[in-house]
Design a protein around this motif. Structure first.
Motif, PDB file in Angstrom:
ATOM      1  N   ALA A  64       2.084   6.144  -7.698  1.00 45.53           N
ATOM      2  CA  ALA A  64       0.329   7.428  -7.724  1.00 45.53           C
ATOM      3  C   ALA A  64       1.006   8.212  -7.448  1.00 45.53           C
ATOM      4  CB  ALA A  64      -0.267   7.152  -6.718  1.00 45.53           C
ATOM      5  N   ILE A  65       2.126   8.852  -6.126  1.00 40.33           N
ATOM      6  CA  ILE A  65       2.474  10.648  -6.142  1.00 40.33           C
ATOM      7  C   ILE A  65       3.118  11.021  -6.640  1.00 40.33           C
ATOM      8  CG2 ILE A  65       3.164  12.082  -4.223  1.00 40.33           C
ATOM      9  CD1 ILE A  65       1.957  10.575  -2.606  1.00 40.33           C
ATOM     10  N   VAL A  66       4.249  10.025  -7.387  1.00 37.70           N
ATOM     11  CA  VAL A  66       5.631  10.850  -8.600  1.00 37.70           C
ATOM     12  C   VAL A  66       5.165  10.556  -9.820  1.00 37.70           C
ATOM     13  CG1 VAL A  66       7.162   9.425  -9.543  1.00 37.70           C
ATOM     14  CG2 VAL A  66       7.268   9.387  -7.087  1.00 37.70           C
ATOM     15  N   ILE A  67       3.738   9.599 -10.267  1.00 31.75           N
ATOM     16  CA  ILE A  67       2.964   9.735 -11.688  1.00 31.75           C
ATOM     17  C   ILE A  67       2.577  11.342 -11.267  1.00 31.75           C
ATOM     18  CG2 ILE A  67       1.632   8.733 -12.937  1.00 31.75           C
ATOM     19  CD1 ILE A  67       2.802   5.883 -12.065  1.00 31.75           C
ATOM     20  N   GLY A  68       1.549  11.763 -10.626  1.00 29.82           N
ATOM     21  CA  GLY A  68       0.544  12.176 -10.474  1.00 29.82           C
ATOM     22  C   GLY A  68       1.260  13.938 -10.256  1.00 29.82           C
ATOM     23  N   ILE A  69       2.805  14.099  -9.494  1.00 25.29           N
ATOM     24  CA  ILE A  69       3.382  14.833  -9.954  1.00 25.29           C
ATOM     25  C   ILE A  69       3.891  15.415 -11.064  1.00 25.29           C
ATOM     26  CG2 ILE A  69       5.256  16.035  -9.176  1.00 25.29           C
ATOM     27  CD1 ILE A  69       4.924  15.040  -6.748  1.00 25.29           C
ATOM     28  N   HIS A  70       4.569  13.740 -11.960  1.00 24.03           N
ATOM     29  CA  HIS A  70       4.463  14.010 -13.075  1.00 24.03           C
ATOM     30  C   HIS A  70       4.035  14.720 -14.519  1.00 24.03           C
ATOM     31  CE1 HIS A  70       7.799  13.232 -17.030  1.00 24.03           C
ATOM     32  NE2 HIS A  70       6.547  11.999 -16.408  1.00 24.03           N
ATOM     33  N   ARG A  71       2.612  14.476 -13.710  1.00 27.26           N
ATOM     34  CA  ARG A  71       1.536  14.427 -14.845  1.00 27.26           C
ATOM     35  C   ARG A  71       0.969  16.025 -14.385  1.00 27.26           C
ATOM     36  NH1 ARG A  71      -2.116  10.336 -18.250  1.00 27.26           N
ATOM     37  NH2 ARG A  71      -2.845  12.787 -18.301  1.00 27.26           N
ATOM     38  N   ALA A  72       2.010  16.574 -13.397  1.00 21.08           N
ATOM     39  CA  ALA A  72       0.269  17.882 -12.969  1.00 21.08           C
ATOM     40  C   ALA A  72       1.260  18.292 -14.009  1.00 21.08           C
ATOM     41  CB  ALA A  72       0.393  17.839 -12.099  1.00 21.08           C
ATOM     42  N   TYR A 108       0.450  -1.091  -0.333  1.00 24.38           N
ATOM     43  CA  TYR A 108      -0.231   0.481  -0.055  1.00 24.38           C
ATOM     44  C   TYR A 108       0.759   0.993   0.034  1.00 24.38           C
ATOM     45  CZ  TYR A 108      -4.913  -2.779   1.005  1.00 24.38           C
ATOM     46  OH  TYR A 108      -5.084  -3.410   1.241  1.00 24.38           O
ATOM     47  N   LEU A 109       2.001   1.018   0.623  1.00 26.17           N
ATOM     48  CA  LEU A 109       2.631   2.525   1.098  1.00 26.17           C
ATOM     49  C   LEU A 109       3.629   2.741  -0.625  1.00 26.17           C
ATOM     50  CD1 LEU A 109       3.856   4.967   2.380  1.00 26.17           C
ATOM     51  CD2 LEU A 109       5.458   2.989   3.647  1.00 26.17           C
ATOM     52  N   SER A 160      -4.557  15.747 -13.497  1.00 23.99           N
ATOM     53  CA  SER A 160      -4.562  14.558 -13.146  1.00 23.99           C
ATOM     54  C   SER A 160      -4.802  14.256 -11.388  1.00 23.99           C
ATOM     55  CB  SER A 160      -2.309  14.485 -12.683  1.00 23.99           C
ATOM     56  OG  SER A 160      -2.115  16.533 -12.241  1.00 23.99           O
ATOM     57  N   TYR A 161      -5.619  15.044 -11.045  1.00 27.51           N
ATOM     58  CA  TYR A 161      -6.828  14.690 -10.266  1.00 27.51           C
ATOM     59  C   TYR A 161      -6.406  13.526  -9.528  1.00 27.51           C
ATOM     60  CZ  TYR A 161     -10.133  15.659  -6.313  1.00 27.51           C
ATOM     61  OH  TYR A 161     -10.747  15.461  -5.543  1.00 27.51           O
ATOM     62  N   TRP A 162      -7.289  12.765 -10.937  1.00 30.77           N
ATOM     63  CA  TRP A 162      -7.320  11.565 -10.458  1.00 30.77           C
ATOM     64  C   TRP A 162      -5.917  10.720  -9.774  1.00 30.77           C
ATOM     65  CZ3 TRP A 162      -5.699   6.990 -13.102  1.00 30.77           C
ATOM     66  CH2 TRP A 162      -5.173   7.490 -14.420  1.00 30.77           C
ATOM     67  N   ILE A 163      -5.053  11.092 -10.250  1.00 32.05           N
ATOM     68  CA  ILE A 163      -4.291  10.166  -9.810  1.00 32.05           C
ATOM     69  C   ILE A 163      -4.160  10.479  -8.082  1.00 32.05           C
ATOM     70  CG2 ILE A 163      -1.739   9.260 -10.436  1.00 32.05           C
ATOM     71  CD1 ILE A 163      -2.307  10.290 -13.033  1.00 32.05           C
ATOM     72  N   PHE A 164      -4.028  11.926  -8.229  1.00 37.69           N
ATOM     73  CA  PHE A 164      -4.062  11.229  -6.472  1.00 37.69           C
ATOM     74  C   PHE A 164      -4.949  11.362  -5.620  1.00 37.69           C
ATOM     75  CE2 PHE A 164      -1.245  15.452  -8.495  1.00 37.69           C
ATOM     76  CZ  PHE A 164      -0.070  15.645  -8.677  1.00 37.69           C
ATOM     77  N   MET A 165      -6.144  11.232  -6.277  1.00 41.18           N
ATOM     78  CA  MET A 165      -7.015  10.392  -5.484  1.00 41.18           C
ATOM     79  C   MET A 165      -6.707   9.316  -5.132  1.00 41.18           C
ATOM     80  SD  MET A 165      -8.751  12.583  -4.012  1.00 41.18           S
ATOM     81  CE  MET A 165      -7.653  14.168  -3.987  1.00 41.18           C
ATOM     82  N   ILE A 166      -6.397   8.596  -5.911  1.00 44.52           N
ATOM     83  CA  ILE A 166      -5.296   6.741  -5.977  1.00 44.52           C
ATOM     84  C   ILE A 166      -4.740   6.506  -4.291  1.00 44.52           C
ATOM     85  CG2 ILE A 166      -4.387   5.572  -6.890  1.00 44.52           C
ATOM     86  CD1 ILE A 166      -5.854   5.857  -9.708  1.00 44.52           C
ATOM     87  N   ALA A 167      -3.573   7.935  -4.875  1.00 50.61           N
ATOM     88  CA  ALA A 167      -2.417   7.630  -3.807  1.00 50.61           C
ATOM     89  C   ALA A 167      -3.089   8.365  -2.610  1.00 50.61           C
ATOM     90  CB  ALA A 167      -1.751   9.150  -4.020  1.00 50.61           C
TER      91      ALA A 167
END
Length: 51
Positions: free
Chosen positions: A15-23, A8-9, A31-38
């Motif tokens: 997911a946070i790293v991918i979200g930051i990259h996409r943002a 989980y961690l 990229s909001y949905w990726i942060f919500m998955i994180a």
């Protein structure tokens, strides 16, 4: 820490790293949905830790 908590961690960090990259490329709204998955993985980590 159990293997379940480790997964989980790790998934939340990925997911946070991918979200930051996409943002940086598409914007935070796209990229909001990726942060919500994180956040879901972080909640699962915390819920499992309490037991």
């Amino acid at each position: 820490m159990t293997i379940k908590q480790t997964i989980y961690l790790a998934l939340s960090v990925v997911a946070i790293v991918i979200g930051i990259h996409r943002a940086t490329q598409d914007g935070i709204v796209e990229s909001y949905w990726i942060f919500m998955i994180a956040m879901i993985f972080l909640f699962l980590f915390r819920m499992n830790k309490g037991k």
